[in-house]
Design a protein around this motif. Structure first.
Motif, PDB file in Angstrom:
ATOM      1  N   UNK A 288       0.831  -1.206   0.000  1.00  0.00           N
ATOM      2  CA  UNK A 288       0.000   0.000   0.000  1.00  0.00           C
ATOM      3  C   UNK A 288       0.865   1.256   0.000  1.00  0.00           C
ATOM      4  N   UNK A 289       1.923   1.266   0.831  1.00  0.00           N
ATOM      5  CA  UNK A 289       2.802   2.433   0.893  1.00  0.00           C
ATOM      6  C   UNK A 289       3.557   2.641  -0.412  1.00  0.00           C
ATOM      7  N   UNK A 291       2.467   1.886  -3.329  1.00  0.00           N
ATOM      8  CA  UNK A 291       1.506   2.465  -4.276  1.00  0.00           C
ATOM      9  C   UNK A 291       1.344   3.966  -4.065  1.00  0.00           C
ATOM     10  N   UNK A 292       1.591   4.407  -2.827  1.00  0.00           N
ATOM     11  CA  UNK A 292       1.487   5.838  -2.518  1.00  0.00           C
ATOM     12  C   UNK A 292       2.801   6.565  -2.749  1.00  0.00           C
ATOM     13  N   UNK A 293       3.790   5.837  -3.288  1.00  0.00           N
ATOM     14  CA  UNK A 293       5.048   6.481  -3.636  1.00  0.00           C
ATOM     15  C   UNK A 293       6.116   6.466  -2.569  1.00  0.00           C
ATOM     16  N   UNK A 294       5.913   5.682  -1.499  1.00  0.00           N
ATOM     17  CA  UNK A 294       6.906   5.619  -0.425  1.00  0.00           C
ATOM     18  C   UNK A 294       8.034   4.680  -0.829  1.00  0.00           C
ATOM     19  N   UNK A 295       9.271   5.124  -0.638  1.00  0.00           N
ATOM     20  CA  UNK A 295      10.444   4.296  -0.915  1.00  0.00           C
ATOM     21  C   UNK A 295      10.717   3.435   0.314  1.00  0.00           C
ATOM     22  N   UNK A 296      10.252   2.196   0.297  1.00  0.00           N
ATOM     23  CA  UNK A 296      10.330   1.324   1.471  1.00  0.00           C
ATOM     24  C   UNK A 296      10.482  -0.122   1.025  1.00  0.00           C
ATOM     25  N   UNK A 297      11.224  -0.900   1.825  1.00  0.00           N
ATOM     26  CA  UNK A 297      11.471  -2.299   1.497  1.00  0.00           C
ATOM     27  C   UNK A 297      10.619  -3.243   2.323  1.00  0.00           C
ATOM     28  N   UNK A 298      10.596  -4.511   1.934  1.00  0.00           N
ATOM     29  CA  UNK A 298       9.728  -5.482   2.592  1.00  0.00           C
ATOM     30  C   UNK A 298      10.242  -5.928   3.968  1.00  0.00           C
ATOM     31  N   UNK A 305       5.795   9.024   9.883  1.00  0.00           N
ATOM     32  CA  UNK A 305       5.108   9.385   8.629  1.00  0.00           C
ATOM     33  C   UNK A 305       4.366   8.210   8.002  1.00  0.00           C
ATOM     34  N   UNK A 306       4.995   7.026   8.045  1.00  0.00           N
ATOM     35  CA  UNK A 306       4.339   5.843   7.484  1.00  0.00           C
ATOM     36  C   UNK A 306       3.113   5.455   8.305  1.00  0.00           C
ATOM     37  N   UNK A 307       3.216   5.547   9.629  1.00  0.00           N
ATOM     38  CA  UNK A 307       2.074   5.212  10.482  1.00  0.00           C
ATOM     39  C   UNK A 307       0.892   6.136  10.203  1.00  0.00           C
ATOM     40  N   UNK A 308       1.171   7.398   9.955  1.00  0.00           N
ATOM     41  CA  UNK A 308       0.084   8.330   9.631  1.00  0.00           C
ATOM     42  C   UNK A 308      -0.579   7.959   8.314  1.00  0.00           C
ATOM     43  N   UNK A 309       0.218   7.531   7.351  1.00  0.00           N
ATOM     44  CA  UNK A 309      -0.331   7.145   6.053  1.00  0.00           C
ATOM     45  C   UNK A 309      -1.169   5.875   6.155  1.00  0.00           C
ATOM     46  N   UNK A 310      -0.758   4.969   7.044  1.00  0.00           N
ATOM     47  CA  UNK A 310      -1.460   3.692   7.191  1.00  0.00           C
ATOM     48  C   UNK A 310      -2.911   3.905   7.626  1.00  0.00           C
TER      49      UNK A 310
END
Length: 432
Positions: A288-289, A291-298, A305-310
């Motif tokens: 999901x992140x 798809x929102x353009x966040x540069x993040x690995x598995x 910031x990620x928690x707010x987006x979740x």
């Protein structure tokens, strides 16, 4: 003469009684009229001094009062002429206990550093009073729910010989001639011993993290409730957490309407959160992140910031479950369907308040846990008692921890954690 708390004035309308407390504010109505905003801890009332009714001598004493002076007021409660359910206090006489000099905290805006340095006085403000009353409710709501659900209070030690989750953020203290001890990060390991006797247990007390963090969500000393239950597996663990948090939400709404109003908390948002919580796997959240353009690995963890987006599009908290084993603790049980994942979960609160609970099913196999301890570089001798729990009558078990201050932040809507604990301890502050 009866001494009555302000919260109970409605039961004594027309009776002459005494109230005791402090002057929050005052104003002049006319040469013969004064209004004193008076508080006693239980509540606030407008006390009215009218010279023709109380006499010149008593009226002169009212005129001496200053902000935060302590005083006993004698008089009668009366219902406000225009506001139903609101009561005034008609002063007949008063006993001055202490006349306070000019109060350091004025009506003007003060910076956070000044207010924290005056924390012992800042606690008296209306907003801080409200926040601490809600904290009280949250604390006891957690205990009430667990007590009713068959959990036993089980106090774990604050001084421990080793860490529950690594050693990099421990406060080390000398311990007589035995070397070093550490201030507890969590009571979890000891609770796992408690469940083998009592079945379901919880503790509630201060814990300590020596993290050099200056964010609005971090304290070096805070309060944690840890719960643990025998024969409880991963999905049941999340079920329990959800029921508990929804109980807290409803209890705060029921018992703290006045305080929520003082804090201008949007109660409708709390009401919407009392609905089935969402559940997503760690991988689903990463997708999901991305798809929102966040540069993040598995194999990455989440920051604020990620928690707010979740939870950006969610009215309810979101469970994130089945995390990569590389970023979770050694004691978490692996997923039988995918041993690269652990049966752990974090609960993320909506409105940007972030993680409020971390939990997991625990590894209950002796040999597996021993290998994990060795792989972490720990000395198995330090954890032998913990390993014994898997040797003598091991059972599936799970637990979780709630950060009290973070939960109170969400309930109150207060954005900085330093305002929801009486005396915050941070990396740059230990006074007052």
């Amino acid at each position: 003469m009866k001494i009555v708390e302000i919260k109970n004035l409605k039961h004594f309308v027309g009776e002459e009684i005494k109230i005791r407390g402090w002057v929050r504010n005052y104003r002049k109505g006319s040469s013969k009229l004064r209004f004193v905003i008076f508080r006693d801890g239980s509540g606030v009332v407008q006390a009215i001094a009218f010279k023709p009714e109380m006499g010149e001598e008593n009226f002169e004493k009212v005129k001496k009062l200053t902000i935060e002076s302590s005083v006993e007021l004698i008089g009668q409660p009366s219902e406000h002429p225009h506001k139903k359910g609101v009561y005034d206090f008609q002063i007949k006489d008063l006993n001055i206990i202490n006349i306070a000099p000019e109060y350091p905290i004025g009506k003007k805006e003060h910076g956070a550093d000044f207010l924290l340095s005056q924390r012992h006085l800042w606690l008296r403000s209306a907003t801080q009073n409200a926040a601490l009353k809600i904290r009280h409710t949250v604390y006891f709501a957690i205990c009430e729910y667990l007590n009713k659900d068959g959990f036993y209070r089980f106090d774990s030690p604050i001084l421990t010989p080793n860490a529950s989750e690594g050693t990099t953020t421990l406060f080390e203290v000398p311990y007589f001639d035995m070397g070093s001890a550490f201030l507890s990060q969590s009571g979890q390991l000891y609770l796992e011993a408690g469940i083998m006797s009592l079945g379901k247990v919880y503790d509630f007390g201060p814990v300590f993290r020596a993290e050099k963090s200056k964010t609005r969500k971090h304290l070096t000393e805070f309060w944690m409730m840890d719960a643990e239950a025998a024969f409880m597996e991963h999905s049941e663990n999340m079920d329990l957490q959800e029921k508990l948090i929804r109980y807290v939400i409803n209890t705060v709404i029921e018992r703290n309407s006045a305080e929520l109003e003082v804090l201008e908390r949007d109660v409708e948002k709390l009401k919407k959160a009392d609905a089935p919580f969402k559940r997503m796997t760690h991988r689903e959240v990463i997708d999901m992140l991305k798809e929102k353009g966040v540069d993040i690995g598995y194999n990455d963890d989440f920051g604020a910031p990620e928690e707010e987006m979740i939870t950006a599009d969610s009215d309810v908290p979101v469970f994130i479950e089945k995390w990569p084993k590389e970023i979770k603790s050694f004691y978490m049980k692996r997923d039988a369907k995918n041993p690269d994942l652990v049966l752990g979960s974090d609960l993320i609160a909506p409105e940007g308040f972030g993680e409020i609970i971390g939990g997991s099913q625990r590894e209950d196999d002796y040999e597996i846990l021993l290998k994990r301890i060795e792989a972490e570089g720990y000395d198995p001798k330090d954890y032998q008692w913990f390993l014994d729990l898997r040797k003598y009558g091991s059972v599936p078990h799970s637990g979780f921890g709630i950060g009290l201050e973070r939960l109170v932040q969400w309930m109150t809507g207060i954005r900085h954690i330093r305002e929801v604990i009486p005396f915050p301890r941070m990396i740059n502050r230990i006074n007052p």
